[in-house]
Design a protein around this motif. Structure first.
Motif, PDB file in Angstrom:
ATOM      1  N   LEU A 288       0.826  -1.209   0.000  1.00 32.05           N
ATOM      2  CA  LEU A 288       0.000   0.000   0.000  1.00 32.05           C
ATOM      3  C   LEU A 288       0.858   1.256   0.000  1.00 32.05           C
ATOM      4  N   LYS A 289       1.958   1.230   0.736  1.00 30.99           N
ATOM      5  CA  LYS A 289       2.831   2.408   0.807  1.00 30.99           C
ATOM      6  C   LYS A 289       3.433   2.714  -0.559  1.00 30.99           C
ATOM      7  N   ILE A 290       3.850   1.667  -1.256  1.00 22.35           N
ATOM      8  CA  ILE A 290       4.419   1.858  -2.591  1.00 22.35           C
ATOM      9  C   ILE A 290       3.359   2.371  -3.561  1.00 22.35           C
ATOM     10  N   LYS A 291       2.156   1.856  -3.433  1.00 24.03           N
ATOM     11  CA  LYS A 291       1.090   2.173  -4.382  1.00 24.03           C
ATOM     12  C   LYS A 291       0.475   3.549  -4.146  1.00 24.03           C
ATOM     13  N   TYR A 292       0.307   3.942  -2.877  1.00 24.34           N
ATOM     14  CA  TYR A 292      -0.438   5.165  -2.583  1.00 24.34           C
ATOM     15  C   TYR A 292       0.376   6.239  -1.860  1.00 24.34           C
ATOM     16  N   GLY A 293       1.467   5.855  -1.181  1.00 23.40           N
ATOM     17  CA  GLY A 293       2.168   6.788  -0.302  1.00 23.40           C
ATOM     18  C   GLY A 293       2.643   8.056  -0.978  1.00 23.40           C
ATOM     19  N   SER A 294       3.421   7.927  -2.043  1.00 25.18           N
ATOM     20  CA  SER A 294       3.983   9.100  -2.714  1.00 25.18           C
ATOM     21  C   SER A 294       2.893   9.985  -3.302  1.00 25.18           C
ATOM     22  N   HIS A 295       1.901   9.368  -3.928  1.00 28.44           N
ATOM     23  CA  HIS A 295       0.823  10.142  -4.551  1.00 28.44           C
ATOM     24  C   HIS A 295       0.082  10.979  -3.520  1.00 28.44           C
ATOM     25  N   LEU A 296      -0.250  10.389  -2.381  1.00 23.68           N
ATOM     26  CA  LEU A 296      -0.996  11.119  -1.365  1.00 23.68           C
ATOM     27  C   LEU A 296      -0.154  12.228  -0.755  1.00 23.68           C
ATOM     28  N   CYS A 297       1.122  11.958  -0.485  1.00 18.28           N
ATOM     29  CA  CYS A 297       1.991  12.983   0.108  1.00 18.28           C
ATOM     30  C   CYS A 297       2.221  14.143  -0.853  1.00 18.28           C
ATOM     31  N   GLU A 298       2.415  13.845  -2.120  1.00 17.88           N
ATOM     32  CA  GLU A 298       2.684  14.892  -3.107  1.00 17.88           C
ATOM     33  C   GLU A 298       1.459  15.764  -3.369  1.00 17.88           C
ATOM     34  N   ASN A 299       0.262  15.205  -3.189  1.00 15.01           N
ATOM     35  CA  ASN A 299      -0.966  15.958  -3.475  1.00 15.01           C
ATOM     36  C   ASN A 299      -1.679  16.423  -2.212  1.00 15.01           C
ATOM     37  N   GLU A 302      -3.873  19.593   3.024  1.00  8.51           N
ATOM     38  CA  GLU A 302      -4.102  20.069   4.391  1.00  8.51           C
ATOM     39  C   GLU A 302      -2.853  20.794   4.891  1.00  8.51           C
ATOM     40  N   GLU A 303      -2.992  21.527   5.991  1.00  8.33           N
ATOM     41  CA  GLU A 303      -1.866  22.249   6.570  1.00  8.33           C
ATOM     42  C   GLU A 303      -0.999  21.341   7.426  1.00  8.33           C
ATOM     43  N   THR A 304      -1.495  20.178   7.749  1.00  9.87           N
ATOM     44  CA  THR A 304      -0.766  19.266   8.628  1.00  9.87           C
ATOM     45  C   THR A 304       0.292  18.485   7.855  1.00  9.87           C
ATOM     46  N   GLU A 305       1.212  17.837   8.598  1.00  6.90           N
ATOM     47  CA  GLU A 305       2.285  17.054   8.013  1.00  6.90           C
ATOM     48  C   GLU A 305       1.698  15.821   7.316  1.00  6.90           C
ATOM     49  N   PRO A 306       1.884  15.669   6.001  1.00  3.30           N
ATOM     50  CA  PRO A 306       1.240  14.565   5.286  1.00  3.30           C
ATOM     51  C   PRO A 306       1.767  13.192   5.679  1.00  3.30           C
ATOM     52  N   SER A 307       3.073  13.071   5.889  1.00 10.53           N
ATOM     53  CA  SER A 307       3.633  11.742   6.115  1.00 10.53           C
ATOM     54  C   SER A 307       3.041  11.080   7.345  1.00 10.53           C
ATOM     55  N   PHE A 351     -18.430  -1.313   4.847  1.00 14.24           N
ATOM     56  CA  PHE A 351     -17.895  -0.650   6.032  1.00 14.24           C
ATOM     57  C   PHE A 351     -18.399   0.780   6.108  1.00 14.24           C
ATOM     58  N   VAL A 352     -18.295   1.365   7.293  1.00 18.66           N
ATOM     59  CA  VAL A 352     -18.521   2.792   7.477  1.00 18.66           C
ATOM     60  C   VAL A 352     -17.417   3.307   8.389  1.00 18.66           C
ATOM     61  N   ASP A 353     -16.784   4.406   7.990  1.00 19.05           N
ATOM     62  CA  ASP A 353     -15.730   5.037   8.775  1.00 19.05           C
ATOM     63  C   ASP A 353     -16.335   6.259   9.440  1.00 19.05           C
ATOM     64  N   VAL A 354     -16.622   6.176  10.738  1.00 17.98           N
ATOM     65  CA  VAL A 354     -17.244   7.282  11.461  1.00 17.98           C
ATOM     66  C   VAL A 354     -16.167   8.284  11.846  1.00 17.98           C
ATOM     67  N   ALA A 355     -16.483   9.584  11.740  1.00 22.85           N
ATOM     68  CA  ALA A 355     -15.491  10.639  11.965  1.00 22.85           C
ATOM     69  C   ALA A 355     -14.263  10.361  11.114  1.00 22.85           C
ATOM     70  N   CYS A 356     -14.475  10.252   9.793  1.00 25.18           N
ATOM     71  CA  CYS A 356     -13.433   9.781   8.871  1.00 25.18           C
ATOM     72  C   CYS A 356     -12.326  10.785   8.619  1.00 25.18           C
ATOM     73  N   GLY A 357     -12.482  12.035   9.075  1.00 25.80           N
ATOM     74  CA  GLY A 357     -11.408  13.012   8.944  1.00 25.80           C
ATOM     75  C   GLY A 357     -10.989  13.260   7.507  1.00 25.80           C
ATOM     76  N   ASN A 358      -9.705  13.097   7.218  1.00 27.64           N
ATOM     77  CA  ASN A 358      -9.196  13.404   5.877  1.00 27.64           C
ATOM     78  C   ASN A 358      -9.659  12.430   4.808  1.00 27.64           C
ATOM     79  N   GLY A 359     -10.263  11.329   5.178  1.00 32.43           N
ATOM     80  CA  GLY A 359     -10.835  10.400   4.202  1.00 32.43           C
ATOM     81  C   GLY A 359      -9.855   9.454   3.551  1.00 32.43           C
ATOM     82  N   VAL A 360      -8.573   9.480   3.956  1.00 31.31           N
ATOM     83  CA  VAL A 360      -7.575   8.611   3.331  1.00 31.31           C
ATOM     84  C   VAL A 360      -7.939   7.141   3.499  1.00 31.31           C
ATOM     85  N   LEU A 361      -8.412   6.785   4.684  1.00 30.38           N
ATOM     86  CA  LEU A 361      -8.776   5.392   4.953  1.00 30.38           C
ATOM     87  C   LEU A 361      -9.883   4.932   4.012  1.00 30.38           C
ATOM     88  N   VAL A 362     -10.909   5.773   3.833  1.00 31.19           N
ATOM     89  CA  VAL A 362     -12.015   5.438   2.934  1.00 31.19           C
ATOM     90  C   VAL A 362     -11.522   5.323   1.502  1.00 31.19           C
TER      91      VAL A 362
END
Length: 640
Positions: A288-299, A302-307, A351-362
């Motif tokens: 998952l890190k190889i597949k999604y990590g770089s794309h999510l961090c580069e895009n 939010e103001e918070t630290e992506p990693s 599934f349902v992600d309650v209080a899903c925040g940034n939505g990355v998990l979904v």
């Protein structure tokens, strides 16, 4: 095992202060192969550990080299002559699941043992290092040989064949590590540039030296090694630092190693890797890190630290994928390509992600082929970077517990429910899996909403506690629990707490902090008490609850799982979702509903009752929707 933040530094007066190359001497160990060296700077004396502690610690570190190198996930055991450490396949079988899984572990023969005069070979282990980044580092096999010996301490402090000795017995343990390589160019970055490495532990069991500065029992730990290069060449600075760090880590971890003889090497944590095999979660996380990590961090927008947020959510996703594999027999889409496994997405109830925040998990779960959705009090900027199909599964909605909504309607104050955004009662479709990831106010509500959704067969859930709140949503620290009986069930009851030592002694405070790192001591912390409270509520409703330490980059890493065993029992591939037990669903539902009513009434007494708690919840919900949290709370439900 919790990591100790205390650094173990050698006494400067015991070091020569010279570069390691200038202090090397031939090793006193009589290896048949010449070239072994050591140094007085690679010896630590006056250690209090009995030999069993060092043996158990070495066994533990065989499978956990990540304690020595941040570049490593773990080591897979390929062979153990004693059978104490399990191979990945054996670990899977111990979980009674995934028994037909291919672990891709081929047979690797151990290297022949070195002959060491005065020592007897007692054990051989072959392990494979698994790097965190397989694109950067390769795996490496290594053979580890255990030796034991004994000697008599002579008067001048040496151990040789002279007749002049003080009759003090020295127990000796020797651990020799040899990588399966033919040259130093074959070694990956994380392994020291050495042909072999050895730890020697000598322990005087009957020392006559008993001063105030030295224990009656005294041990000495030293490192010996066989370099690839001529011993007269300079030792690389990195290798010198590595050897010193290995010594420091060995001593630091020995302080918290039990001397009891356990298969896990004395550092076993009953809440770690107790639900799923470690290697499966980490392998999925790497993918998952190889597949999604770089794309999510580069895009990241939010103001918070992506990693921090990206890799934490990817690790939780990996755990969920493997959890659902064990519960429902479903695999992610990536494993179905070109395979006719007979598995399909229809097997997964959603599934349902309650209080899903940034939505990355979904987002990642949807992309991996699992149907579901998530909601949060406010739409997040991150949602905009996801495909439209994913954005449609992320809803701006506020959870209003059904008991609170019913209480407000009963008082004829329905207008209170107009909070400026859609409200959700937490009633979800049959068999939906609930994810409550650092959901703060929703944490203790999670088992209640799961049971309210389907009282006759409460929904399964994973809750990862974070900040502590009462059922009203107000900040609240639950006291540490004690075991008691309630309605015929064993539950945790609240007791008075005193988080600070009464004496104010710094030593006592330090001891209390160290105790919090133990499984029992954690219950005295705010986080441990919240975890225990959530589990207690779930058990009171009727769940079989499990807790497990998640391998995520967060100190809030305890996972609470409800209903896993029940789902596995009834979710059989041959029967699917059919319940053949013929239970009286109405009676079960009525009993569960009554229990929930009693729990809500009891927990809301501190706010003055259910109606007053409902008012507090609604007022807070209005603030969340406007981005104004109560009490300065900066948890997941307000910022990412």
């Amino acid at each position: 095992m919790a990591r100790s933040r205390r650094k173990v530094a050698p006494d400067p007066s015991s070091l020569t202060g010279k570069p390691l190359s200038e202090t090397l001497t031939p090793s006193p160990l009589k290896f048949r192969e010449e070239g072994w060296v050591t140094s007085p700077d690679l010896i630590r004396e006056g250690l209090p550990f009995v030999p069993q502690v060092m043996y158990n610690l070495t066994s533990f570190l065989l499978g956990n080299p990540n304690k020595n190198s941040s570049h490593l996930f773990r080591a897979d055991i390929l062979f153990d002559s004693e059978g104490r450490l399990k191979t990945p396949k054996e670990r899977e079988l111990s979980f009674a699941q995934n028994q037909d899984a291919d672990t891709d572990i081929e047979d690797v023969k151990p290297l022949p043992p070195a002959e060491v005069s005065g020592f007897e070979l007692t054990r051989t282990v072959v392990r494979r290092f698994i790097p965190r980044n397989p694109q950067l580092d390769r795996a490496l096999e290594q053979t580890c040989h255990f030796y034991s010996g004994s000697a008599r301490s002579v008067l001048n402090g040496e151990t040789d064949g002279d007749e002049t000795h003080d009759d003090t017995k020295i127990d000796r343990l020797l651990f020799v590590y040899t990588p399966h390589v033919s040259s130093k160019d074959d070694l990956p970055w994380y392994h020291p540039l050495l042909r072999s490495l050895a730890f020697l532990y000598d322990f005087k069991s009957d020392s006559t030296v008993t001063t105030s500065h030295q224990s009656a029992h005294s041990g000495s730990l030293s490192i010996h090694f066989l370099p690839f290069y001529d011993s007269e060449e300079p030792i690389p600075t990195r290798l010198e630092r590595t050897l010193q760090a290995l010594l420091a880590t060995q001593i630091r971890l020995a302080r918290i190693t039990r001397s009891s003889d356990t298969t896990e090497g004395g550092n076993y944590n009953p809440s770690k890797d107790n639900v799923l095999p470690q290697h499966r979660i980490q392998n999925t996380y790497s993918r998952l890190k190889i597949k999604y990590g770089s794309h999510l961090c580069e895009n990241w927008v939010e103001e918070t630290e992506p990693s921090k947020h990206v890799f934490e959510d990817l690790a939780i996703t990996a755990f969920l994928i493997e959890l659902w594999r064990s519960m429902y027999g479903v695999a992610p889409e990536a494993e179905k390509d070109g395979k006719s496994s007979g598995e399909s997405k229809s097997d997964f109830p959603g599934f349902v992600d309650v209080a899903c925040g940034n939505g990355v998990l979904v987002y990642v779960l949807l992309m991996e082929g699992y149907k579901g959705w998530g909601f949060d009090a406010r739409r997040r900027k991150t949602w905009s970077i996801f495909p439209q199909s994913v954005q449609e599964c992320l809803k701006e909605s506020i959870y209003v517990p059904k008991p609170f909504g019913d209480a407000i309607v009963a008082r004829g104050e329905s207008n209170m429910l107009d909070i400026g955004v859609s409200a959700h009662t937490g009633i979800f479709p049959k068999d939906t899996f609930i994810i409550s990831n650092h959901a703060d106010e929703l944490t203790v509500w999670t088992p209640l909403m799961a049971a309210l959704s389907q009282p006759e067969s409460p929904l399964p859930f994973l809750a990862i506690p974070c900040c502590s709140h009462s059922l009203s949503g107000a900040r609240h620290r639950y006291p540490p629990p004690k075991t008691g009986k309630r309605n015929g069930h064993t539950v945790d009851e609240e007791v008075e707490q005193n988080p600070q030592p009464a004496s104010g002694d710094l030593k006592a405070l330090r001891a209390a902090k160290m105790e919090e790192k133990t499984d029992a001591g954690m219950l005295k912390s705010m986080y441990g008490s919240l975890t225990a409270k959530t589990m207690s509520v779930a058990e009171e409703v009727g769940y079989e609850v499990e807790k497990t330490l998640l391998r995520i980059p967060s100190t809030r890493n305890m996972g609470i799982i409800g209903g896993r065993q029940q789902v596995q029992q009834r979710w059989d591939k041959s029967h699917k979702q059919d319940d053949e037990e013929g239970r009286c669903d109405d009676e079960v539902a009525s009993s569960v509903t009554e229990k929930i009513k009693m729990i809500v009434q009891r927990e809301c007494m501190r706010e003055g009752g259910v109606e007053e708690a409902a008012r507090i919840w609604i007022d807070r919900a209005k603030g969340l929707n406007k981005g104004q949290g109560k009490g300065g709370h900066k948890g997941k439900s307000e910022s990412e």
